[in-house]
Write a protein that holds these residues in place. Structure first.
Motif, short mmCIF file in Angstrom:
data_model
loop_
_atom_site.label_atom_id
_atom_site.label_comp_id
_atom_site.label_asym_id
_atom_site.label_seq_id
_atom_site.Cartn_x
_atom_site.Cartn_y
_atom_site.Cartn_z
N MET A 1 0.68 -1.66 -0.44
CA MET A 1 0.12 0.41 0.45
C MET A 1 0.94 0.93 -0.22
N ILE A 2 0.76 2.09 -0.95
CA ILE A 2 0.97 3.58 -1.00
C ILE A 2 0.40 4.77 -0.10
N ARG A 3 1.01 5.08 1.00
CA ARG A 3 0.20 6.56 1.72
C ARG A 3 0.50 8.22 0.93
N GLU A 4 0.11 8.98 0.59
CA GLU A 4 0.67 9.74 0.28
C GLU A 4 0.38 10.88 1.31
N THR A 5 1.93 11.01 1.12
CA THR A 5 2.42 11.72 3.38
C THR A 5 3.14 13.77 2.13
N ILE A 6 3.43 14.44 3.07
CA ILE A 6 4.20 15.65 3.29
C ILE A 6 5.91 15.35 3.83
N VAL A 7 7.05 14.73 3.41
CA VAL A 7 8.29 14.12 4.08
C VAL A 7 8.80 15.81 4.48
N THR A 8 9.46 15.70 5.48
CA THR A 8 10.79 16.82 5.83
C THR A 8 11.37 15.96 6.05
N THR A 9 12.36 16.90 5.57
CA THR A 9 13.79 16.86 5.92
C THR A 9 14.61 18.12 6.27
N ILE A 23 4.49 6.68 0.21
CA ILE A 23 6.13 6.29 0.99
C ILE A 23 5.37 4.79 1.44
N THR A 24 5.64 3.75 1.11
CA THR A 24 4.98 2.36 0.30
C THR A 24 5.48 1.14 1.54
N GLU A 25 4.17 1.19 2.62
CA GLU A 25 4.13 0.17 3.77
C GLU A 25 4.73 -0.90 3.10
N GLU A 26 5.55 -1.44 3.86
CA GLU A 26 5.89 -2.45 3.42
C GLU A 26 6.51 -3.37 4.61
N GLU A 27 6.29 -5.02 4.87
CA GLU A 27 6.27 -5.54 6.14
C GLU A 27 7.86 -5.21 7.50
N THR A 28 9.12 -4.93 6.40
CA THR A 28 10.00 -4.27 7.09
C THR A 28 9.58 -2.98 7.85
N GLY A 29 8.21 -2.06 6.94
CA GLY A 29 8.16 -0.85 7.61
C GLY A 29 8.05 0.21 6.84
N PRO A 30 8.34 1.81 6.15
CA PRO A 30 7.95 1.89 5.34
C PRO A 30 8.99 2.23 4.42
N VAL A 31 8.84 2.58 2.76
CA VAL A 31 10.21 3.15 2.27
C VAL A 31 9.50 4.26 1.01
N ILE A 32 10.75 4.85 1.13
CA ILE A 32 10.25 5.83 0.14
C ILE A 32 11.37 5.90 -1.06
N ALA A 33 11.52 5.97 -1.83
CA ALA A 33 11.82 5.72 -3.57
C ALA A 33 11.68 7.32 -4.08
N PRO A 34 12.42 8.59 -3.74
CA PRO A 34 12.94 9.17 -4.21
C PRO A 34 13.63 9.36 -6.17
N PHE A 35 12.93 10.03 -6.83
CA PHE A 35 13.43 9.94 -8.16
C PHE A 35 14.61 11.35 -7.82
N ARG A 36 15.69 10.71 -8.69
CA ARG A 36 17.17 11.74 -8.76
C ARG A 36 16.77 12.74 -10.21
N PRO A 37 16.76 13.94 -10.03
CA PRO A 37 17.74 14.74 -8.43
C PRO A 37 16.66 15.17 -7.56
N SER A 38 17.09 15.13 -6.39
CA SER A 38 16.48 15.19 -5.33
C SER A 38 16.13 16.15 -3.75
N VAL A 39 15.98 16.82 -3.58
CA VAL A 39 16.83 17.55 -2.11
C VAL A 39 16.54 16.86 -1.83
N THR A 40 15.59 15.76 -1.26
CA THR A 40 14.87 15.07 0.00
C THR A 40 16.37 13.85 0.11
#
Ligand SMILES: Cc1cc2nc3c(=O)[nH]c(=O)nc-3n(C[C@H](O)[C@H](O)[C@H](O)COP(=O)(O)O)c2cc1C
Length: 190
Positions: A1-9, A23-40
């Motif tokens: 499942m993917i939840r649309e969130t606001i990520v602050t860094t 943010i993808t919810e996987e069994e191990t926990g959340p996963v974030i996948a930023p396309f390059r280039p990305s400040v995040t």
């Protein structure tokens, strides 16, 4: 499942960065996948931490896509980071593992702290429409003009029927961006 969130860094220089991320919810926990280039992405590598904010203030999604990134924040509780004032809940995360990729690396995250600030008030179709339109705006260069028109016409129905003031303001910012894009396109074609 993917939840649309606001990520602050936070950058190595301490600058706060705010960006919408699925943010993808996987069994191990959340996963974030930023396309390059990305400040995040750069900030995740610099600090190894982030805050995942859940908010129903869709102006923040639309704002970040239209040059309005300056949203109020306060310090996070455990990690070096910032929490959005508009968050209904937030999760503070640390990078547990990194899967490299030339286009889109994936960061597996561990939740080290979470807080709820306000209750979920129910689904609102205009909020969903604004989030969809924000994604559309982030992909304008990849879409055919007819596709942009038809998607917006459909999403506008939910906004007309169910929006409150925040949703209408967010929708207005996105529609301005679409109009600018179309005008730029027409000029280039003419
Ligand atoms: C709802 C929503 C979800 C998004 N999810 C992602 C995502 O998973 N990965 C990504 O690279 N960009 C995503 N974007 C686009 C980023 O928010 C945008 O490109 C952003 O500026 C990221 O770059 P930055 O880290 O340099 O700010 C999303 C945008 C929206 C509106």
């Amino acid at each position: 499942m993917i939840r649309e969130t606001i990520v602050t860094t936070v950058g190595a220089d301490g600058a706060v960065h705010i960006a919408p991320f699925g943010i993808t919810e996987e069994e191990t926990g959340p996963v974030i996948a930023p396309f390059r280039p990305s400040v995040t992405l750069d900030n995740l590598e610099a600090t190894g931490a982030a805050v995942i904010n859940l908010t129903d203030d869709v102006r923040i999604f639309a704002g970040c896509l239209t040059g309005r990134r300056d949203w109020p924040t306060r310090p996070a509780t455990v990690v070096t980071g910032r929490v959005l004032e508009g968050a209904l809940a937030h999760r503070e995360v640390r990078v547990a593992a990194r899967e490299d990729d030339p286009a889109r690396p994936r960061f597996r995250l561990t939740v080290v702290h979470e807080e709820t600030h306000a209750p979920f008030r129910g689904f609102n179709r205009a909020q969903a429409a604004v989030v969809e339109a924000a994604i559309l705006v982030s992909r304008l260069h990849m879409l055919a003009p007819e596709k942009i028109e038809s998607e917006i016409a459909y999403l506008a129905i939910a906004v007309e029927k169910t929006a409150g003031p925040r949703e209408r303001e967010a929708w207005g910012w996105l529609m301005e961006r679409v109009a600018d894009y179309k005008a730029g396109h027409a000029k280039a074609a003419g």
